[in-house]
Scaffold this motif. Structure first.
Motif, mmCIF file in Angstrom:
data_model
loop_
_atom_site.group_PDB
_atom_site.id
_atom_site.type_symbol
_atom_site.label_atom_id
_atom_site.label_comp_id
_atom_site.label_asym_id
_atom_site.label_seq_id
_atom_site.Cartn_x
_atom_site.Cartn_y
_atom_site.Cartn_z
ATOM 1 N N HIS A 84 70.363 -9.555 88.534
ATOM 2 C CA HIS A 84 69.916 -10.553 87.552
ATOM 3 C C HIS A 84 70.708 -10.401 86.258
ATOM 4 C CE1 HIS A 84 66.168 -12.732 88.880
ATOM 5 N NE2 HIS A 84 66.365 -11.921 89.910
ATOM 6 N N GLN A 85 70.898 -9.147 85.822
ATOM 7 C CA GLN A 85 71.642 -8.907 84.589
ATOM 8 C C GLN A 85 73.078 -9.399 84.710
ATOM 9 O OE1 GLN A 85 71.175 -5.259 82.009
ATOM 10 N NE2 GLN A 85 73.161 -4.757 82.915
ATOM 11 N N LEU A 86 73.659 -9.268 85.890
ATOM 12 C CA LEU A 86 75.026 -9.725 86.105
ATOM 13 C C LEU A 86 75.131 -11.247 86.045
ATOM 14 C CD1 LEU A 86 77.933 -8.788 86.864
ATOM 15 C CD2 LEU A 86 77.288 -9.118 89.258
ATOM 16 N N GLY A 87 74.026 -11.940 86.410
ATOM 17 C CA GLY A 87 74.048 -13.402 86.396
ATOM 18 C C GLY A 87 73.698 -14.029 87.725
ATOM 19 N N ILE A 88 73.413 -13.200 88.747
ATOM 20 C CA ILE A 88 72.973 -13.710 90.049
ATOM 21 C C ILE A 88 71.456 -13.564 90.079
ATOM 22 C CG2 ILE A 88 73.135 -13.450 92.556
ATOM 23 C CD1 ILE A 88 75.916 -12.259 92.135
ATOM 24 N N THR A 89 70.749 -14.672 89.851
ATOM 25 C CA THR A 89 69.303 -14.581 89.597
ATOM 26 C C THR A 89 68.435 -15.079 90.747
ATOM 27 O OG1 THR A 89 69.396 -16.695 88.434
ATOM 28 C CG2 THR A 89 69.615 -14.713 87.099
ATOM 29 N N GLY B 12 65.713 -2.660 96.603
ATOM 30 C CA GLY B 12 65.060 -1.902 95.541
ATOM 31 C C GLY B 12 64.915 -2.627 94.222
ATOM 32 N N TYR B 13 64.103 -2.020 93.337
ATOM 33 C CA TYR B 13 63.867 -2.597 92.013
ATOM 34 C C TYR B 13 65.178 -2.780 91.250
ATOM 35 C CZ TYR B 13 59.071 -0.833 92.849
ATOM 36 O OH TYR B 13 57.833 -0.567 93.367
ATOM 37 N N LEU B 14 65.980 -1.722 91.168
ATOM 38 C CA LEU B 14 67.194 -1.774 90.364
ATOM 39 C C LEU B 14 68.249 -2.687 90.979
ATOM 40 C CD1 LEU B 14 67.347 1.942 89.199
ATOM 41 C CD2 LEU B 14 67.148 -0.062 87.729
ATOM 42 N N ASP B 15 68.191 -2.873 92.295
ATOM 43 C CA ASP B 15 69.100 -3.845 92.929
ATOM 44 C C ASP B 15 68.847 -5.239 92.362
ATOM 45 O OD1 ASP B 15 70.132 -1.854 94.558
ATOM 46 O OD2 ASP B 15 68.713 -2.246 96.176
ATOM 47 N N VAL B 16 67.562 -5.595 92.268
ATOM 48 C CA VAL B 16 67.190 -6.909 91.719
ATOM 49 C C VAL B 16 67.586 -7.006 90.254
ATOM 50 C CG1 VAL B 16 65.245 -8.403 91.100
ATOM 51 C CG2 VAL B 16 65.274 -7.274 93.313
ATOM 52 N N ILE B 17 67.197 -5.989 89.473
ATOM 53 C CA ILE B 17 67.386 -6.038 88.025
ATOM 54 C C ILE B 17 68.869 -6.122 87.668
ATOM 55 C CG2 ILE B 17 67.067 -4.720 85.891
ATOM 56 C CD1 ILE B 17 64.492 -3.574 87.198
ATOM 57 N N SER B 18 69.693 -5.314 88.320
ATOM 58 C CA SER B 18 71.120 -5.295 87.987
ATOM 59 C C SER B 18 71.812 -6.590 88.371
ATOM 60 C CB SER B 18 71.799 -4.107 88.679
ATOM 61 O OG SER B 18 71.282 -2.887 88.180
ATOM 62 N N ASP C 200 72.842 -2.487 93.253
ATOM 63 C CA ASP C 200 72.797 -2.004 91.878
ATOM 64 C C ASP C 200 74.168 -1.468 91.451
ATOM 65 O OD1 ASP C 200 72.013 -0.873 89.412
ATOM 66 O OD2 ASP C 200 71.478 1.019 90.391
ATOM 67 N N SER C 201 74.700 -0.501 92.179
ATOM 68 C CA SER C 201 75.983 0.112 91.812
ATOM 69 C C SER C 201 77.131 -0.881 91.936
ATOM 70 C CB SER C 201 76.254 1.348 92.678
ATOM 71 O OG SER C 201 76.343 0.987 94.049
ATOM 72 N N PHE C 202 77.071 -1.717 92.977
ATOM 73 C CA PHE C 202 78.160 -2.668 93.210
ATOM 74 C C PHE C 202 78.250 -3.690 92.076
ATOM 75 C CE2 PHE C 202 80.229 -6.276 95.399
ATOM 76 C CZ PHE C 202 81.326 -5.621 95.938
ATOM 77 N N SER C 203 77.090 -4.126 91.568
ATOM 78 C CA SER C 203 77.095 -5.138 90.511
ATOM 79 C C SER C 203 77.609 -4.574 89.191
ATOM 80 C CB SER C 203 75.683 -5.712 90.322
ATOM 81 O OG SER C 203 74.794 -4.707 89.875
ATOM 82 N N HIS C 204 77.523 -3.242 88.998
ATOM 83 C CA HIS C 204 78.037 -2.632 87.769
ATOM 84 C C HIS C 204 79.537 -2.352 87.855
ATOM 85 C CE1 HIS C 204 74.234 -2.344 85.772
ATOM 86 N NE2 HIS C 204 73.688 -1.632 86.740
ATOM 87 N N LYS C 205 80.067 -2.304 89.072
ATOM 88 C CA LYS C 205 81.496 -2.013 89.242
ATOM 89 C C LYS C 205 82.360 -3.271 89.201
ATOM 90 C CE LYS C 205 80.842 2.009 92.282
ATOM 91 N NZ LYS C 205 81.046 2.517 93.663
ATOM 92 N N HIS C 206 81.711 -4.452 89.344
ATOM 93 C CA HIS C 206 82.480 -5.686 89.498
ATOM 94 C C HIS C 206 81.975 -6.771 88.554
ATOM 95 C CE1 HIS C 206 84.456 -4.145 93.153
ATOM 96 N NE2 HIS C 206 83.275 -3.608 93.428
ATOM 97 N N THR C 207 82.836 -7.747 88.321
ATOM 98 C CA THR C 207 82.452 -8.895 87.501
ATOM 99 C C THR C 207 81.611 -9.865 88.327
ATOM 100 O OG1 THR C 207 84.385 -10.205 88.109
ATOM 101 C CG2 THR C 207 84.617 -8.710 86.219
ATOM 102 N N LEU C 208 81.011 -10.822 87.638
ATOM 103 C CA LEU C 208 80.198 -11.828 88.320
ATOM 104 C C LEU C 208 81.023 -12.580 89.359
ATOM 105 C CD1 LEU C 208 77.637 -13.559 88.633
ATOM 106 C CD2 LEU C 208 78.384 -14.906 86.673
ATOM 107 N N ASP C 209 82.213 -13.005 88.994
ATOM 108 C CA ASP C 209 83.067 -13.754 89.930
ATOM 109 C C ASP C 209 83.444 -12.897 91.130
ATOM 110 O OD1 ASP C 209 82.993 -16.020 88.405
ATOM 111 O OD2 ASP C 209 84.890 -15.638 87.378
ATOM 112 N N GLU C 210 83.708 -11.613 90.898
ATOM 113 C CA GLU C 210 84.087 -10.721 92.001
ATOM 114 C C GLU C 210 82.934 -10.526 92.981
ATOM 115 O OE1 GLU C 210 87.422 -7.932 89.707
ATOM 116 O OE2 GLU C 210 85.318 -7.291 89.811
ATOM 117 N N VAL C 211 81.730 -10.366 92.463
ATOM 118 C CA VAL C 211 80.572 -10.189 93.346
ATOM 119 C C VAL C 211 80.308 -11.464 94.134
ATOM 120 C CG1 VAL C 211 78.085 -9.774 93.420
ATOM 121 C CG2 VAL C 211 79.521 -8.414 91.899
#
Length: 666
Positions: free
Chosen positions: A274-279, A266-272, A344-355
């Protein structure tokens, strides 16, 4: 259309170090330049630029080419777009060849649709900043934890609740109704009036690879079940859903650098993410993954990791996508998120290193993934377990590369404690059925009727290509797909002699068996070509065969060797250019070439090594023939007459192999 004379002038003017230096900091090393590769992550420079040859080459990821090829690869441009970029850089005027009236009309129509879409994107973006857009749309994006920088980057917007807001604004700015309708931004009602397709929705612009807006997705924030959650642009001349990936224009460079694409839904999966740092992330935008979307990813990498929800729908989507990805010659891994989470939800619950760590620890190849999912359903039922193994074998059969198939077969064999030959038999049957089905479809499309059997030789190639003892080529990255990896190293070596030294004469001694009795000397290209012709042989690998044929079409015209090289390097066919640049770049640019040349002259080396390369290729082809005969012998059963005939043929080929090996000193 760019005239050929202008294109040649651009190619002649462009300086490789100058062009690459605009994007990459280069350091001089001898006659060449080095840098860390812009196409993949590395700490030690393995990216070389050779001004003398006009070529770049990375010995880490294998990317190579000329100035125009670099611009195409780095900026994701077409050949014509890259030429125009270089023309602007070097102030070369391009006077386009006269287009037909139809060509002009089509080009202008497409450009008008792009302009209207771009205007709409700006309108929705501006609407998000004020009034109901800020109160409702902006508030929604903030509730989804999106930062202002992210909202700006992806051009997120708001379609006002009024049903004519965009229509009125576009008309006031001079845009024609025709293009508002044709882009799907507006809908014409029965009374002839226009109405906005998108209203009272948050907006997600969809971009082409080059970054132009081509379509939109609009999400309602209402809870009314009678209102569709998403409204999307219809397909148009500039937007074909099955060929588009959401976020690809923001992800393309990082996908190439990381040599991997994370594919989400989904759209928000991509956007979130990218925001986390996985582009290096793109999405299939709510549609089932298509072959065209996979081929779009393949422009940047051959490695895809599918990250889907851990629910049944996500599992089903992953299972379906695996086969399509493998069939396109791509490498695929699967990551299932914990049930209840999406990217989307997973990237907001965890840090970049954790993801990143989660992805690394939970990536599975398709065999492990299918086994874990399907084995639970099979339980202790032997028939269901057999169905699972057949299902995995059929998936392996989709892989076009024979060596990869063999590796996966061994993995399945060990995992399920089943003989590998049983798996190969299943795979061979499946691939033969695939061949017949594909041919039937082609014949149906061309009106040739139903095929009764595979084309001569093709079934044998499919069957033989899965034999487990197929000898792979050397463990190096090749820039193109190989049809027959076992013959590829020899074909590449022969092609290398032709491209590097094709016009040089071979000065054989009079007592050499290769000396021409009539006193004529042959060039390297003529010697190799006549040797292959006498064996009625041609290269098995399409990529090498195409370059070989292209070379000789120019050689026969009498073109100079350096001109042939330049034309191949700058070929409009990307695969031809990749093969040429891969071969024409020396692997040891700085010191080894000088050391090697100090030992013997190039002429002496060619006299020794060109005939040896031809004979080594003959041996490889004989070995391939012997494998085919061995397979035929195994299938002959108790037919004594067939066995005798095959054994006699094997003996003849073995004698030929021994004779050539003796000449080679083996």
């Amino acid at each position: 259309m760019i005239p050929k004379e202008t294109a040649d002038r651009i190619l002649d003017t462009a300086q490789i170090a100058d062009v690459v230096g605009d994007f990459v900091p280069l350091k001089r090393r001898g006659a060449n330049f080095v840098a860390c590769c812009p196409f993949h992550n590395e700490k030690t420079p393995s990216f070389y630029v050779s001004p003398a040859k006009g070529i770049y080459k990375c010995f880490g990821c294998g990317k190579s080419g000329t100035a125009v090829g670099f611009v195409m690869e780095h900026e994701s441009m077409t050949y014509a777009e890259a030429l125009r970029y270089l023309a602007r850089k070097y102030n070369i005027e391009i006077v386009e060849k006269e287009e037909s009236a139809e060509d002009i009309a089509l080009r202008q129509r497409s450009e008008s649709m792009y302009l209207v879409s771009g205007f709409a994107a700006g309108f929705f973006k501006e609407s998000l900043r004020t009034g109901e857009g800020r109160a409702v749309g902006y508030a929604y994006f903030k509730s989804r934890k999106l930062e202002d920088e992210t909202i700006e980057k992806f051009g997120l917007g708001w379609a006002p609740s009024g049903r004519h807001a965009l229509t009125d604004a576009a008309r006031a700015s001079g845009y024609k109704e025709e293009f508002l309708i044709d882009t799907g931004l507006c809908v014409k009602r029965d009374d002839g009036s226009l109405q906005d397709r998108f209203h009272d929705r948050v907006m997600f612009p969809i971009h082409s690879v080059s970054g132009r807006v081509i379509a939109f997705g609009g999400r309602t924030l209402r809870t009314d079940k009678s209102v569709a959650k998403y409204v999307n642009s219809p397909e148009t001349e500039i937007y074909v859903k099955s060929r588009s990936l959401y976020g690809i224009c923001f992800a393309r460079n990082e996908i190439a650098r990381q040599d991997r694409c994370y594919l989400v839904e989904g759209y928000l999966d991509v956007i979130s993410m990218h925001q986390l740092g996985i582009t290096n992330v793109a999405a299939s935008s709510g549609t089932s993954l298509t072959v065209e979307q996979i081929r779009l990813v393949r422009k940047f990498t051959r490695n895809i990791t599918v990250i889907y929800d851990g629910d049944s729908a996500g599992i089903h989507a992953a299972l379906r996508g695996i086969g399509l990805i493998l069939k396109e010659g791509m490498n695929v891994k699967v990551v299932l998120l914990p049930d209840g989470d999406d990217p989307d939800s997973f990237s907001h619950k965890h840090t970049l290193d954790e993801v990143r760590r989660f992805i690394q620890e939970h990536e599975q190849d398709f065999i492990s993934f299918k086994t874990d999912i399907l084995l639970g359903r099979a339980g202790d039922d032997p028939l269901r377990k057999a169905e699972l193994i057949n299902d995995i074998a059929d998936t392996v059969a989709l892989i076009p590369d024979a060596v990869k198939r063999s590796v996966y077969v061994e993995s399945v064999s060990v995992k399920f404690n089943i003989e590998s030959q049983i798996l190969f038999d299943r795979i061979n049957r499946t691939r033969t059925e695939m061949l017949l089905a594909d041919k039937k479809q082609r014949n149906a499309r061309s009106g040739r009727g139903r095929p009764e059997q595979a084309e001569e030789g093709q079934e044998a190639v499919f069957a033989g290509s899965a034999i487990p003892d197929t000898e792979p080529g050397p463990a190096v990255k090749d820039p193109v797909h190989l049809d027959d990896p076992s013959l590829a190293p020899c074909e590449k070596e022969l092609l290398g002699f032709i491209l590097e030294h094709g016009d040089k004469l071979l000065a054989f001694d009079r007592d050499s068996e290769f000396y021409q009795e009539n006193g004529e000397q042959m060039t390297v290209a003529e010697f190799i070509d006549s040797a292959l012709a006498s064996d009625e042989a041609e290269f098995a690998n399409t990529a090498y065969r195409n370059v070989y044929n292209e070379y000789f079409s120019m050689y026969d015209e009498g073109l100079a060797q350096d001109l042939i090289q330049r034309r191949l390097l700058n070929s409009t066919d990307r695969e031809t250019a990749l093969v040429a640049s891969d071969i024409l770049v020396e692997k040891y640019i700085i010191t080894v070439e000088n050391y090697r040349n100090s030992l013997t002259s190039v002429g002496t080396q060619l006299v020794i090594f060109v005939p040896k390369a031809v004979m080594a290729y003959q041996v490889k082809r004989i070995e391939k023939k012997l494998k085919e005969l061995s397979s035929m012998l195994a299938q002959a059963g108790d037919d004594l007459e067939s066995q005798t005939g095959i054994l006699n043929e094997i003996a003849l080929w073995n004698r030929a192999k021994v004779m050539i090996n003796t000449k080679l000193g083996r």
